[in-house]
Design a protein around this motif. Structure first.
Motif, PDB file in Angstrom:
ATOM      1  N   LEU A   1      -1.334  58.795 -19.820  1.00  0.00           N
ATOM      2  CA  LEU A   1      -2.422  58.058 -20.447  1.00  0.00           C
ATOM      3  C   LEU A   1      -2.080  57.807 -21.912  1.00  0.00           C
ATOM      4  O   LEU A   1      -1.702  58.731 -22.631  1.00  0.00           O
ATOM      5  CB  LEU A   1      -3.730  58.843 -20.343  1.00  0.00           C
ATOM      6  CG  LEU A   1      -4.442  58.874 -18.983  1.00  0.00           C
ATOM      7  CD1 LEU A   1      -3.569  59.432 -17.874  1.00  0.00           C
ATOM      8  CD2 LEU A   1      -5.736  59.691 -19.089  1.00  0.00           C
TER       9      LEU A   1
ATOM     10  N   THR B   1      -6.562  59.551 -24.775  1.00  0.00           N
ATOM     11  CA  THR B   1      -7.906  59.922 -24.356  1.00  0.00           C
ATOM     12  C   THR B   1      -8.727  60.184 -25.617  1.00  0.00           C
ATOM     13  O   THR B   1      -8.221  60.708 -26.611  1.00  0.00           O
ATOM     14  CB  THR B   1      -7.907  61.174 -23.456  1.00  0.00           C
ATOM     15  OG1 THR B   1      -7.213  62.234 -24.112  1.00  0.00           O
ATOM     16  CG2 THR B   1      -7.235  60.881 -22.132  1.00  0.00           C
ATOM     17  N   THR B   2      -9.977  59.787 -25.567  1.00  0.00           N
ATOM     18  CA  THR B   2     -10.884  59.950 -26.694  1.00  0.00           C
ATOM     19  C   THR B   2     -12.153  60.639 -26.205  1.00  0.00           C
ATOM     20  O   THR B   2     -12.333  60.862 -24.998  1.00  0.00           O
ATOM     21  CB  THR B   2     -11.253  58.601 -27.323  1.00  0.00           C
ATOM     22  OG1 THR B   2     -12.189  57.922 -26.463  1.00  0.00           O
ATOM     23  CG2 THR B   2     -10.019  57.723 -27.504  1.00  0.00           C
TER      24      THR B   2
ATOM     25  N   ILE C   1     -10.924  56.792 -21.824  1.00  0.00           N
ATOM     26  CA  ILE C   1      -9.482  56.524 -21.849  1.00  0.00           C
ATOM     27  C   ILE C   1      -9.248  55.187 -22.545  1.00  0.00           C
ATOM     28  O   ILE C   1      -9.957  54.206 -22.295  1.00  0.00           O
ATOM     29  CB  ILE C   1      -8.912  56.468 -20.417  1.00  0.00           C
ATOM     30  CG1 ILE C   1      -9.166  57.798 -19.684  1.00  0.00           C
ATOM     31  CG2 ILE C   1      -7.423  56.158 -20.438  1.00  0.00           C
ATOM     32  CD1 ILE C   1      -8.859  57.738 -18.196  1.00  0.00           C
TER      33      ILE C   1
ATOM     34  N   TYR D   1      -5.901  55.969 -13.480  1.00  0.00           N
ATOM     35  CA  TYR D   1      -6.004  56.845 -14.650  1.00  0.00           C
ATOM     36  C   TYR D   1      -7.323  57.604 -14.700  1.00  0.00           C
ATOM     37  O   TYR D   1      -7.361  58.764 -15.127  1.00  0.00           O
ATOM     38  CB  TYR D   1      -5.790  56.037 -15.933  1.00  0.00           C
ATOM     39  CG  TYR D   1      -4.342  55.688 -16.185  1.00  0.00           C
ATOM     40  CD1 TYR D   1      -3.386  55.782 -15.181  1.00  0.00           C
ATOM     41  CD2 TYR D   1      -3.907  55.251 -17.429  1.00  0.00           C
ATOM     42  CE1 TYR D   1      -2.051  55.467 -15.408  1.00  0.00           C
ATOM     43  CE2 TYR D   1      -2.572  54.932 -17.677  1.00  0.00           C
ATOM     44  CZ  TYR D   1      -1.658  55.034 -16.650  1.00  0.00           C
ATOM     45  OH  TYR D   1      -0.340  54.722 -16.875  1.00  0.00           O
ATOM     46  N   THR D   2      -8.412  56.962 -14.297  1.00  0.00           N
ATOM     47  CA  THR D   2      -9.682  57.702 -14.279  1.00  0.00           C
ATOM     48  C   THR D   2      -9.662  58.763 -13.178  1.00  0.00           C
ATOM     49  O   THR D   2     -10.228  59.853 -13.358  1.00  0.00           O
ATOM     50  CB  THR D   2     -10.890  56.764 -14.088  1.00  0.00           C
ATOM     51  OG1 THR D   2     -10.698  55.959 -12.904  1.00  0.00           O
ATOM     52  CG2 THR D   2     -11.077  55.861 -15.292  1.00  0.00           C
TER      53      THR D   2
ATOM     54  N   GLU E   1      -7.685  61.621 -14.693  1.00  0.00           N
ATOM     55  CA  GLU E   1      -8.448  62.320 -15.735  1.00  0.00           C
ATOM     56  C   GLU E   1      -9.563  63.174 -15.120  1.00  0.00           C
ATOM     57  O   GLU E   1      -9.923  64.222 -15.671  1.00  0.00           O
ATOM     58  CB  GLU E   1      -9.031  61.306 -16.721  1.00  0.00           C
ATOM     59  CG  GLU E   1      -9.837  61.892 -17.865  1.00  0.00           C
ATOM     60  CD  GLU E   1      -8.999  62.655 -18.889  1.00  0.00           C
ATOM     61  OE1 GLU E   1      -9.588  63.205 -19.837  1.00  0.00           O
ATOM     62  OE2 GLU E   1      -7.757  62.725 -18.736  1.00  0.00           O
TER      63      GLU E   1
END
Length: 261
Positions: A139, A142-143, A147, A172-173, A176
């Motif tokens: 990724l 990430t925040t 993402i 990606y989700t 995560e």
């Protein structure tokens, strides 16, 4: 199931779009002498990514990174080929660098007004196990709000097309979330897309739908894992819209016609 293959979003996408890209990619990977050229678009995007990443490293670790620092780093790295593959330039390297500098500066000017973007991790690689394969991805960032992924595109239309049709937000989700479909559907995924023709920045917010995530887990991943385990059959797709030297990493070994396999 033993010996599960490792799947990444780029591999699943290649299998969906053109299996021949996967087959030739494996051949080229084992034969360095067959490597042709990297497209200017891919090189440009990689350098842009490295530049803006260096800026956010400062936010992540609490030190100041000026715009001049970022641009100096871009200039110093411009002629460095990270993987040794030469670039197929469409313009002169100097003129393309000037364009990249302008785009990076425009992005930094824009993101300076986005103090709410607080990095938690940059270039975070995640691997999870599914029934048929390991799913892996790196990724961009990430925040606290989800993402974030950096992209460059020639036009707004092409950027919008990628945001609307890419499975990247699904993969990606899911990564995560640790494989939890419900949780994955609630994670915001944002493309920060920089447009090369107009030097404008567009954020595209995406949420992966539960039904799309179920398709990924129950259909795409099992099918991709079977193709990799059985080494095919890989179906070529010369009519695919990205069948071009600008986008395909194995163009020289395929329709570029310079290398015959």
């Amino acid at each position: 199931m033993d010996n599960k293959p490792v799947l990444r979003q780029s591999l699943i996408t290649s299998l969906l779009n053109c299996g021949e890209q996967v087959r030739l990619g494996k051949v080229v990977a084992s034969r360095p002498d067959l490597i042709g050229h990297k497209s200017e678009a891919l090189f440009y995007g990689t350098k842009f990514h490295r530049a803006v990443e260096s800026y956010f490293q400062g936010r992540l670790y609490g030190y100041s990174v000026s715009h001049d620092d970022v641009l100096d780093g871009l200039r110093q790295s411009w002629h460095i080929l990270e993987d040794g593959v030469p670039v197929r330039w469409q313009g002169s390297p100097e003129s393309v660098l000037a364009s990249a500098e302008k785009l990076v500066k425009r992005y930094l000017d824009w993101v300076d007004f986005q103090p709410q973007i607080i990095p938690l991790a940059i270039e975070k690689t995640i691997r999870i196990e599914t029934e048929y394969a390991w799913l892996e991805g790196t990724l961009d960032m990430t925040t606290k709000d989800g993402i974030l992924d950096w992209k460059t595109a020639s036009t707004y239309e092409s950027a919008r097309d990628v945001a609307d049709h890419s499975i990247q937000s699904w993969v990606y989700t899911l990564l995560e979330s640790g494989g939890d479909i419900k949780l994955a559907s609630e994670i915001p995924f944002v493309y920060h897309t920089a447009i090369k023709q107009t030097y404008q920045i567009y954020p595209f917010l995406k949420y992966a739908r539960k039904e799309d995530l179920e398709i990924l887990v129950n259909r795409m991943i099992p099918a991709a894992a079977r193709l990799i385990r059985e080494d095919g059959p890989y179906t070529p797709n010369p009519l695919f819209r990205f069948c071009s030297s600008n986008f395909c990493s194995v163009w020289d070994a395929c329709r570029g016609g310079k290398i015959k396999l």
